[in-house]
Design a protein around this motif. Sequence first.
Motif, mmCIF file in Angstrom:
data_model
loop_
_atom_site.group_PDB
_atom_site.id
_atom_site.type_symbol
_atom_site.label_atom_id
_atom_site.label_comp_id
_atom_site.label_asym_id
_atom_site.label_seq_id
_atom_site.Cartn_x
_atom_site.Cartn_y
_atom_site.Cartn_z
ATOM 1 N N ASP A 132 0.867 -1.182 0.000
ATOM 2 C CA ASP A 132 0.000 0.000 0.000
ATOM 3 C C ASP A 132 0.901 1.228 0.000
ATOM 4 O OD1 ASP A 132 0.883 0.365 2.582
ATOM 5 O OD2 ASP A 132 -1.046 -0.043 3.525
ATOM 6 N N ASP A 133 0.336 2.399 0.279
ATOM 7 C CA ASP A 133 1.118 3.630 0.187
ATOM 8 C C ASP A 133 2.186 3.746 1.256
ATOM 9 O OD1 ASP A 133 -0.334 4.426 -1.989
ATOM 10 O OD2 ASP A 133 -1.744 5.652 -0.847
ATOM 11 N N LEU A 134 2.059 2.968 2.342
ATOM 12 C CA LEU A 134 2.976 3.125 3.466
ATOM 13 C C LEU A 134 3.866 1.915 3.701
ATOM 14 C CD1 LEU A 134 0.566 4.850 6.024
ATOM 15 C CD2 LEU A 134 2.255 5.940 4.541
ATOM 16 N N THR A 135 3.355 0.716 3.453
ATOM 17 C CA THR A 135 4.106 -0.482 3.817
ATOM 18 C C THR A 135 4.123 -1.505 2.694
ATOM 19 O OG1 THR A 135 2.152 -1.562 4.767
ATOM 20 C CG2 THR A 135 3.505 -0.220 6.255
ATOM 21 N N CYS A 136 5.072 -2.402 2.795
ATOM 22 C CA CYS A 136 5.117 -3.607 1.963
ATOM 23 C C CYS A 136 5.339 -4.778 2.909
ATOM 24 C CB CYS A 136 6.246 -3.520 0.942
ATOM 25 S SG CYS A 136 6.439 -5.016 -0.065
#
Length: 352
Positions: A61-65
Motif C-alpha cells: 500500500d502507500d505506506l508499507t510492503c
Amino acid sequence: MADLPTHTIVFEILTRLPAKDVGRSKSVCKQWYALLSTQDFVRIHCSRSVVSSNQRVLLIDDLTCSVRPIISNNNDYGPSSIVTFPFHHQNNDVSILSHLNGLLCVCLNHTYELLLWNPTTTAFKRLSTPDSHGFYINNLDAIGLYVDADDDYKVLHIKRRSGVLGVYVYSREVDSWRNIPFITRQEYLSPHFNWSAGTFCGGTLYFTVCECWIGGTNVVICFDVNSEQFKEISFPPVPSNGMVQGVLVNVKNVLHMFASTGMFEMTIDLWTLQGDYWIKVLSCPPIPPISLSLWCDITHYVTNGNWFVMTKLGKLFTIEMDMKPFECFYPVSWFRGFKGAVFVQTIVSPSI
C-alpha cells in the motif's frame, strides 16, 4: 544407505530446506557455499519449492510492503513480515507485472524502470539500459517472464509507443536485450488493443489481446519460448455484445481462462485449453449489476474449492465449487485494497 556418498546425502537434504534456511546454510563452510550456489542445486531446489504450502502473498500500500503466509482453509493471511525494498522508490510506487519461480518482474512507476526481484533473498537486478531498453509504460506495454529449455530466465517486452512498436527479449544469462520479429498481425501492436501480462505454461507464454471497444476482436497470442515464434489462437466463444475480459492462470501446467463478459451484469466462465481449443469447465450465475469502473478491475483466484471474484476495493462474492485440482491461489493485481502478487519462496537469483 551406507553406500551413498556423503555429498549426495547432503545435496538431497539441502534441496528440501526452505529458501531462507538455504541462505543461512551458505555460511556453514566453503564447500556448502559452492554447492548451494550451483545452477543444478538452484534448479532442483526450485522444483521442490513450488508447492502451495510455500506460497506467500506480497501486499503493497502507500505506506508499507509486507509478506504473509496464506491460510487456505479459511481464505485468510497469517502474521505479516514487513519488507524493505532493496531499491530506491517513491511512496511504494512499485507495480508487479509478472512472476515465476520466486522472481518478480516489477516496474518503478516514477522512473518506468523494469527490475527482476526475489523478495525472499532480497536480490534484484535492474533491466534498464542507456539505449532505452527495459522501460515500461503502463496501459501500453506488456510483460511476460519465462524460463527456456536452457534454464535461462528471460523477460519478453511488448513495447508500444508513438513511433516505437516492437518485441524485445531480455536474457538473464547474457544480461542484455535484443529485438525479435513479431510475425503475426501487426495491428495487434497498435494501442487499440489491450494486452494482458504473459502467463507461462508448458513452454509457451500466453497473452490475451482485446480491442478497447465493445464488440471488438479478442484473441490469444502464443509465444513459443524456445523457437521464439508467435502464433494466434482463438478466444473462448463468449458473447461479443458487451465488454470482455480474459484472465489466464496456469493450473498444474494446464492453461485456464476466467472469461468475463457483459455490461452492467456480468457472467464469468472458466475455460481450459486443450491443444488450440477451449473447453468450458464451469459457468457461474450472473453477477449483480456493479459499477463499470469496478468491472474493469475484476480479477480472480481460487482456493480450497472456493472461487473468489474481487475488485481492487475488496471481495465481490464467493462461488463454492467442488474442484480438487484448484486447491491453490492464483496471483491477482489487487488484494482487499492492496496491490501485490502471490509468489513462491525460492533462491532463484535475478542475475547470474
